[in-house]
Motif scaffolding. Structure first.
Motif, short mmCIF file in Angstrom:
data_model
loop_
_atom_site.label_atom_id
_atom_site.label_comp_id
_atom_site.label_asym_id
_atom_site.label_seq_id
_atom_site.Cartn_x
_atom_site.Cartn_y
_atom_site.Cartn_z
N UNK A 1 0.84 -1.20 0.00
CA UNK A 1 0.00 0.00 0.00
C UNK A 1 0.88 1.25 0.00
N UNK A 2 1.89 1.26 0.85
CA UNK A 2 2.77 2.42 0.94
C UNK A 2 3.51 2.65 -0.37
N UNK A 3 3.94 1.57 -0.99
CA UNK A 3 4.63 1.73 -2.28
C UNK A 3 3.71 2.38 -3.31
N UNK A 4 2.48 1.88 -3.43
CA UNK A 4 1.54 2.42 -4.41
C UNK A 4 1.23 3.89 -4.14
N UNK A 5 1.24 4.28 -2.87
CA UNK A 5 0.96 5.66 -2.49
C UNK A 5 2.16 6.58 -2.66
N UNK A 6 3.33 6.00 -2.85
CA UNK A 6 4.56 6.78 -2.86
C UNK A 6 4.89 7.31 -4.25
N UNK A 7 5.83 8.25 -4.30
CA UNK A 7 6.30 8.78 -5.57
C UNK A 7 7.06 7.73 -6.37
N UNK A 8 7.53 6.67 -5.71
CA UNK A 8 8.20 5.59 -6.43
C UNK A 8 7.26 4.89 -7.40
#
Length: 249
Positions: free
Chosen positions: A224-231
């Protein structure tokens, strides 16, 4: 992944995946607004993040109430002056024989697992367009396959997948990103409270179980954090399976 200066609204944040997601964002320096019906547990989640770089504030939310959904978005914006990420995590899975499901149970399941996410998206999108933000919807493996004794839940989670795709296309020409995570079985407090019909066929229920066993909430929160991140700036309209490979075959 860093979320310094980013405002994030997480629903269903009082335990399990929601709480793990709050901690993940706070660890990255995010400004988190955690929302749920259980204020005592939210206070515990916020306290558990006290030593992390980010900040956690919290408030009430019954996702079955459209008014509550709009109020939670407004509260998150008021708390931090902006909104960059919405995580639609709130939901509940109850097993019922289809012919025994009452009208009230059906309506409640759809409201909790689908309609709330829609109303939160509806309220959040104007703010997310201002910040070039994004939405991460949490569905389930039941969003892409059938699950026994779970007609309402499965229909709702298929709806979350469809909602994600519809919004991704509607806002294709804007900076807004919308993605979805479909977790398999997780070792969370909800597992201990789920009941199944007395005459349920466990072979049918276990068809959705991954051979590698239950996942941790932290492992799904990381996605979830990855999808929400600028990455993940190029990831839009995706349906991410997080299920120990259960649906790979």
């Amino acid at each position: 992944m860093t979320f310094t200066g980013k405002s994030i609204l997480v629903t269903g944040a009082s335990s399990g995946l929601g709480a793990a997601t709050v901690r993940r964002f706070a660890a990255g320096g995010g400004l988190v607004y955690a929302a749920s019906r259980d204020q005592a547990k939210l206070a515990e989640v916020a306290e558990s993040c006290a030593d992390l770089p980010g900040e956690v504030r919290f408030g009430p939310l019954d996702v079955a109430s459209p008014a509550d959904c709009r109020a939670a978005v407004a509260a998150a914006v008021d708390a931090y002056g902006r909104l960059d990420v919405l995580v639609n995590n709130a939901g509940r899975h109850d097993f019922r024989v289809t012919t025994d499901v009452t009208e009230d149970e059906w309506d409640a399941d759809i409201a909790l697992n689908l309609s709330g996410a829609f109303y939160l998206c509806q309220a959040a999108i104007p703010h997310l367009l201002e910040t070039s933000g994004n939405i991460v919807n949490v569905a389930s493996v039941a969003g892409v396959m059938g699950e026994a004794y779970s007609a309402a839940y499965t229909a709702a989670k298929h709806g979350i997948v469809g909602l994600t795709k519809a919004l991704a296309i509607e806002y294709l020409k804007t900076p807004l990103r919308v993605n979805c995570v479909c977790p398999g079985g997780m070792d969370t407090p909800q597992v201990a409270t789920i009941s199944v019909p007395d005459d349920a066929d466990w072979e049918l229920i276990m068809r959705v179980a991954a051979k590698r066993g239950m996942m941790t909430a932290d492992s799904v929160a990381a996605v979830i954090a990855f999808l929400a991140s600028d990455d993940a700036s190029s990831v839009h309209g995706s349906i991410q399976m997080v299920d120990h490979g259960h649906l790979a075959g």
